[in-house]
Design a protein around this motif. Structure first.
Motif, PDB file in Angstrom:
ATOM      1  N   LYS A 140    -105.473  66.617 -10.965  1.00  0.00           N
ATOM      2  CA  LYS A 140    -105.564  66.985  -9.555  1.00  0.00           C
ATOM      3  C   LYS A 140    -105.408  65.769  -8.665  1.00  0.00           C
ATOM      4  O   LYS A 140    -106.082  64.753  -8.859  1.00  0.00           O
ATOM      5  N   ILE A 141    -104.502  65.883  -7.714  1.00  0.00           N
ATOM      6  CA  ILE A 141    -104.342  64.884  -6.674  1.00  0.00           C
ATOM      7  C   ILE A 141    -105.186  65.326  -5.484  1.00  0.00           C
ATOM      8  O   ILE A 141    -105.291  66.517  -5.191  1.00  0.00           O
ATOM      9  N   ALA A 142    -105.791  64.392  -4.788  1.00  0.00           N
ATOM     10  CA  ALA A 142    -106.659  64.726  -3.658  1.00  0.00           C
ATOM     11  C   ALA A 142    -105.937  65.616  -2.649  1.00  0.00           C
ATOM     12  O   ALA A 142    -104.760  65.388  -2.324  1.00  0.00           O
ATOM     13  N   ASN A 143    -106.649  66.663  -2.205  1.00  0.00           N
ATOM     14  CA  ASN A 143    -106.128  67.592  -1.186  1.00  0.00           C
ATOM     15  C   ASN A 143    -104.860  68.315  -1.630  1.00  0.00           C
ATOM     16  O   ASN A 143    -103.998  68.648  -0.819  1.00  0.00           O
ATOM     17  N   SER A 144    -104.745  68.556  -2.925  1.00  0.00           N
ATOM     18  CA  SER A 144    -103.578  69.257  -3.455  1.00  0.00           C
ATOM     19  C   SER A 144    -104.008  70.181  -4.583  1.00  0.00           C
ATOM     20  O   SER A 144    -105.038  69.951  -5.229  1.00  0.00           O
ATOM     21  N   ALA A 145    -103.247  71.220  -4.809  1.00  0.00           N
ATOM     22  CA  ALA A 145    -103.514  72.113  -5.938  1.00  0.00           C
ATOM     23  C   ALA A 145    -103.287  71.353  -7.235  1.00  0.00           C
ATOM     24  O   ALA A 145    -102.445  70.439  -7.298  1.00  0.00           O
ATOM     25  N   PRO A 146    -104.027  71.685  -8.305  1.00  0.00           N
ATOM     26  CA  PRO A 146    -103.900  70.943  -9.565  1.00  0.00           C
ATOM     27  C   PRO A 146    -102.608  71.260 -10.310  1.00  0.00           C
ATOM     28  O   PRO A 146    -102.015  72.321 -10.126  1.00  0.00           O
ATOM     29  N   TYR A 147    -102.211  70.322 -11.141  1.00  0.00           N
ATOM     30  CA  TYR A 147    -101.088  70.517 -12.054  1.00  0.00           C
ATOM     31  C   TYR A 147    -101.639  70.784 -13.445  1.00  0.00           C
ATOM     32  O   TYR A 147    -102.658  70.208 -13.838  1.00  0.00           O
ATOM     33  N   PHE A 148    -100.951  71.662 -14.208  1.00  0.00           N
ATOM     34  CA  PHE A 148    -101.401  72.027 -15.541  1.00  0.00           C
ATOM     35  C   PHE A 148    -100.279  71.830 -16.559  1.00  0.00           C
ATOM     36  O   PHE A 148     -99.111  72.073 -16.272  1.00  0.00           O
ATOM     37  N   TRP A 149    -100.703  71.388 -17.743  1.00  0.00           N
ATOM     38  CA  TRP A 149     -99.842  71.369 -18.926  1.00  0.00           C
ATOM     39  C   TRP A 149    -100.598  72.155 -19.986  1.00  0.00           C
ATOM     40  O   TRP A 149    -101.613  71.667 -20.542  1.00  0.00           O
ATOM     41  N   ASN A 150    -100.172  73.380 -20.255  1.00  0.00           N
ATOM     42  CA  ASN A 150    -100.866  74.245 -21.202  1.00  0.00           C
ATOM     43  C   ASN A 150    -100.417  73.971 -22.640  1.00  0.00           C
ATOM     44  O   ASN A 150     -99.344  73.422 -22.881  1.00  0.00           O
ATOM     45  N   HIS A 151    -101.278  74.373 -23.586  1.00  0.00           N
ATOM     46  CA  HIS A 151    -100.971  74.282 -25.020  1.00  0.00           C
ATOM     47  C   HIS A 151    -100.706  72.840 -25.462  1.00  0.00           C
ATOM     48  O   HIS A 151     -99.764  72.562 -26.194  1.00  0.00           O
ATOM     49  N   ALA A 152    -101.539  71.935 -24.989  1.00  0.00           N
ATOM     50  CA  ALA A 152    -101.430  70.535 -25.406  1.00  0.00           C
ATOM     51  C   ALA A 152    -102.024  70.351 -26.812  1.00  0.00           C
ATOM     52  O   ALA A 152    -102.768  71.203 -27.306  1.00  0.00           O
ATOM     53  N   LYS A 153    -101.706  69.232 -27.432  1.00  0.00           N
ATOM     54  CA  LYS A 153    -102.236  68.881 -28.747  1.00  0.00           C
ATOM     55  C   LYS A 153    -102.968  67.543 -28.645  1.00  0.00           C
ATOM     56  O   LYS A 153    -102.552  66.655 -27.901  1.00  0.00           O
ATOM     57  N   LEU A 154    -104.049  67.413 -29.407  1.00  0.00           N
ATOM     58  CA  LEU A 154    -104.833  66.179 -29.365  1.00  0.00           C
ATOM     59  C   LEU A 154    -105.274  65.820 -30.780  1.00  0.00           C
ATOM     60  O   LEU A 154    -105.883  66.637 -31.467  1.00  0.00           O
ATOM     61  N   VAL A 155    -104.935  64.624 -31.217  1.00  0.00           N
ATOM     62  CA  VAL A 155    -105.300  64.162 -32.561  1.00  0.00           C
ATOM     63  C   VAL A 155    -105.874  62.746 -32.466  1.00  0.00           C
ATOM     64  O   VAL A 155    -105.632  62.027 -31.486  1.00  0.00           O
ATOM     65  N   ARG A 156    -106.624  62.377 -33.473  1.00  0.00           N
ATOM     66  CA  ARG A 156    -107.139  61.014 -33.566  1.00  0.00           C
ATOM     67  C   ARG A 156    -106.323  60.264 -34.615  1.00  0.00           C
ATOM     68  O   ARG A 156    -106.186  60.722 -35.746  1.00  0.00           O
ATOM     69  N   TYR A 157    -105.770  59.118 -34.237  1.00  0.00           N
ATOM     70  CA  TYR A 157    -104.901  58.356 -35.138  1.00  0.00           C
ATOM     71  C   TYR A 157    -105.195  56.870 -34.968  1.00  0.00           C
ATOM     72  O   TYR A 157    -105.114  56.320 -33.854  1.00  0.00           O
TER      73      TYR A 157
END
Length: 203
Positions: A64-81
């Motif tokens: 989210k940028i101040a005073n703006s609607a949020p941006y979304f990236w759905n179905h992300a992946k997160l791993v520990r490496y």
């Protein structure tokens, strides 16, 4: 907005849903280093007693940028490496969502499914996060947790849905099934925008 435009040291939010416990939670983090246009090393704003495990967890990235609607990236992946948390988004470009206009859009179109107990159903509504199907069968034939695929054509779009059942509701003369998307739905943003136009004109 492009993923890499977020910039390093910028705060992001990971919106998480656990399939095992059926709970939703949010974690604040920041981007430390970009590896490519869809991948970055991130760091959480929490003290870790042990490495975090993200198996069976659905992940959406919010920025989210101040005073703006949020941006979304759905179905992300997160791993520990190698001691680092690596975040990967499926597309470089995020979707800007005004929460006031991201409500479920009514559809009312028949769809074919891949489920033998519910080969066809009516797509009641759809949103950026999920969809609902209804059947005039009085009995509940799907179980919470089941994954179903469905497809329908409307206004020049062929929409392919794939979701996990998260709720069932029996109403007079019908059963409503609510699903959460588990894979990206191509053309969904354009389709929802098209369906919302007549709704906005009525206001």
């Amino acid at each position: 907005m492009e993923f890499m435009e977020i910039g390093t040291e910028s705060q992001i939010v990971l919106c998480l849903h656990s399939d095992q416990t059926r709970t939703d939670f949010r974690l604040d983090a920041k981007i430390m280093k970009y590896l490519d246009k869809t991948t970055a090393i991130i760091q959480f704003f929490i003290d870790e007693d042990a490495p975090l495990n993200f198996e069976s967890v659905r992940i959406n990235l919010e920025y989210k940028i101040a005073n703006s609607a949020p941006y979304f990236w759905n179905h992300a992946k997160l791993v520990r490496y190698q001691g680092n948390y690596i975040l990967r988004v499926p597309h470089a470009k995020g979707v800007k969502i005004n929460r006031r206009s991201s409500y479920r859009v009514p559809i009312g179109t028949f769809a074919r499914t891949n489920h033998d107990k519910l080969p066809s159903a009516v797509v009641r509504d759809i949103s950026h996060s999920g969809f609902a199907l209804s059947s005039n069968k009085n009995e509940i034939v799907l179980k919470v947790g089941e994954v179903i695929s469905a497809a329908f054509t409307d206004q020049g779009f062929t929409i392919h849905l794939k979701g996990r059942l998260v709720r069932t509701e029996q109403r007079e003369g019908m059963v409503v099934y609510g699903f959460y998307f588990i894979t990206p739905c191509p053309n969904l943003d354009q389709y929802i925008a098209l369906k919302q136009r007549p709704l906005r004109k009525k206001k």
